[in-house]
Design a protein around this motif. Structure first.
Motif, PDB file in Angstrom:
ATOM      1  N   TYR A  15      -1.687  28.802 -21.947  1.00 55.14           N
ATOM      2  CA  TYR A  15      -2.442  27.735 -21.428  1.00 55.14           C
ATOM      3  C   TYR A  15      -1.560  26.571 -22.027  1.00 55.14           C
ATOM      4  O   TYR A  15      -1.575  26.159 -23.180  1.00 55.14           O
ATOM      5  CB  TYR A  15      -3.757  27.970 -22.439  1.00 55.14           C
ATOM      6  CG  TYR A  15      -4.677  26.832 -21.901  1.00 55.14           C
ATOM      7  CD1 TYR A  15      -5.282  26.608 -20.636  1.00 55.14           C
ATOM      8  CD2 TYR A  15      -5.155  25.815 -22.852  1.00 55.14           C
ATOM      9  CE1 TYR A  15      -6.039  25.613 -20.387  1.00 55.14           C
ATOM     10  CE2 TYR A  15      -6.109  24.817 -22.585  1.00 55.14           C
ATOM     11  CZ  TYR A  15      -6.609  24.685 -21.422  1.00 55.14           C
ATOM     12  OH  TYR A  15      -7.451  23.867 -20.993  1.00 55.14           O
ATOM     13  N   ILE A  21      -4.980  31.072 -24.379  1.00 57.26           N
ATOM     14  CA  ILE A  21      -6.377  31.677 -24.116  1.00 57.26           C
ATOM     15  C   ILE A  21      -6.436  33.091 -24.456  1.00 57.26           C
ATOM     16  O   ILE A  21      -5.732  34.079 -23.883  1.00 57.26           O
ATOM     17  CB  ILE A  21      -7.105  31.206 -22.874  1.00 57.26           C
ATOM     18  CG1 ILE A  21      -7.103  29.619 -22.466  1.00 57.26           C
ATOM     19  CG2 ILE A  21      -8.592  32.051 -22.640  1.00 57.26           C
ATOM     20  CD1 ILE A  21      -7.176  29.289 -21.095  1.00 57.26           C
ATOM     21  N   VAL A  35      -9.392  29.460 -27.417  1.00 60.21           N
ATOM     22  CA  VAL A  35      -8.215  28.746 -27.274  1.00 60.21           C
ATOM     23  C   VAL A  35      -7.334  28.519 -28.696  1.00 60.21           C
ATOM     24  O   VAL A  35      -8.231  27.900 -29.587  1.00 60.21           O
ATOM     25  CB  VAL A  35      -8.372  27.420 -26.323  1.00 60.21           C
ATOM     26  CG1 VAL A  35      -9.298  26.512 -26.956  1.00 60.21           C
ATOM     27  CG2 VAL A  35      -6.963  26.907 -25.895  1.00 60.21           C
ATOM     28  N   LEU A  69     -14.443  27.810 -23.561  1.00 58.82           N
ATOM     29  CA  LEU A  69     -13.477  28.060 -24.446  1.00 58.82           C
ATOM     30  C   LEU A  69     -14.116  27.645 -25.744  1.00 58.82           C
ATOM     31  O   LEU A  69     -14.180  26.407 -25.903  1.00 58.82           O
ATOM     32  CB  LEU A  69     -12.203  27.456 -24.003  1.00 58.82           C
ATOM     33  CG  LEU A  69     -11.617  28.095 -22.684  1.00 58.82           C
ATOM     34  CD1 LEU A  69     -10.274  27.073 -22.399  1.00 58.82           C
ATOM     35  CD2 LEU A  69     -11.227  29.693 -22.885  1.00 58.82           C
TER      36      LEU A  69
END
Length: 242
Positions: A15, A21, A35, A69
């Motif tokens: 990411y 992630i 994350v 996330l």
């Protein structure tokens, strides 16, 4: 809210330049995607190897409402493996099962028995010295008990068909095509009664093992919405090829 829980890594994807992630199955929160930033030096506390599929962790996660996330605040190895990372057969099995569990549990909420089953299964595989070639088959069959479509094996009688759509044994062939003949239904019934300690008694060659593997994947595809083709399936099919 900061949550401390055990977790099993299912997948990681890059990411941006310095973040990943990580999709986790956690003991207390079910499926969680987090994350985190990966340090560029070896001195960093968070190490990329912590996030390899099926690694067992203890994590601190900042859960913020319905965010897609969440933020990972801390991570520690829960049970470091002694053999899986260095054994190509076991490593291939765990990579396949990570993908399999990822798609089988996408909407899973908190389910402590499911988490314990997967964690204990991985620890058993890591410690097992031999006779684990049927491990992934037994794992897949018994996993269905925890997500709602394990058949009632007490209903089985010699000569029954297995209706894969209804997840049940029946004396007559269903009118649809998603069923197993009596010969294959008998083998599936035997598999359902097995555990890791007894599975080596179920003698199979490479062709038999892959046939059951294909049946189990098809079975999950019938019961899990949007279950895709598994990219790691060809790899596990080639294990122990004769």
């Amino acid at each position: 809210m900061l949550i401390k829980t055990r977790a099993i890594v299912l997948r990681n994807i890059k990411y941006g330049e310095q973040k990943i992630i990580v999709d986790l199955l956690t003991e207390t929160e079910g499926r969680v995607s987090v994350v985190t930033r990966i340090p560029q030096t070896q001195r960093g506390k968070l190490k990329k190897q912590y996030f390899q599929p099926m690694t067992l962790l203890e994590v601190d996660v900042d859960i913020r409402g319905r965010a897609d996330l969440q933020h990972l605040r801390d991570v520690r190895l829960s049970h470091p493996y002694s053999d899986i990372p260095f054994n190509p057969f076991k490593l291939s099995i765990t990579l396949f099962l990570a993908e399999f569990v990822y798609y089988s549990t996408r909407i899973e909420q908190q389910n402590s028995p499911l988490f314990a089953y997967i964690e204990n299964s991985l620890l058993w595989l890591d410690a097992c010295p031999a006779n684990y070639s049927n491990f992934h088959l037994v794992f897949m069959m018994r996993l269905s008990r925890f997500i709602g479509f394990f058949p009632n094996i007490d209903d089985y009688h010699d000569g029954d068909y297995f209706d894969m759509r209804a997840a049940s044994f029946t004396a007559h062939a269903p009118i649809h095509t998603y069923f197993l003949s009596p010969d294959e239904a008998a083998r599936i019934s035997t598999l359902m009664r097995m555990n890791y300690e007894s599975m080596h008694l179920f003698k199979m060659n490479h062709i038999d093992r892959n046939r059951i593997l294909d049946v189990l994947v098809a079975y999950y595809r019938l019961h899990v919405p949007d279950f895709p083709e598994l990219r790691s399936l060809p790899v596990v099919r080639d294990l122990w090829a004769e």
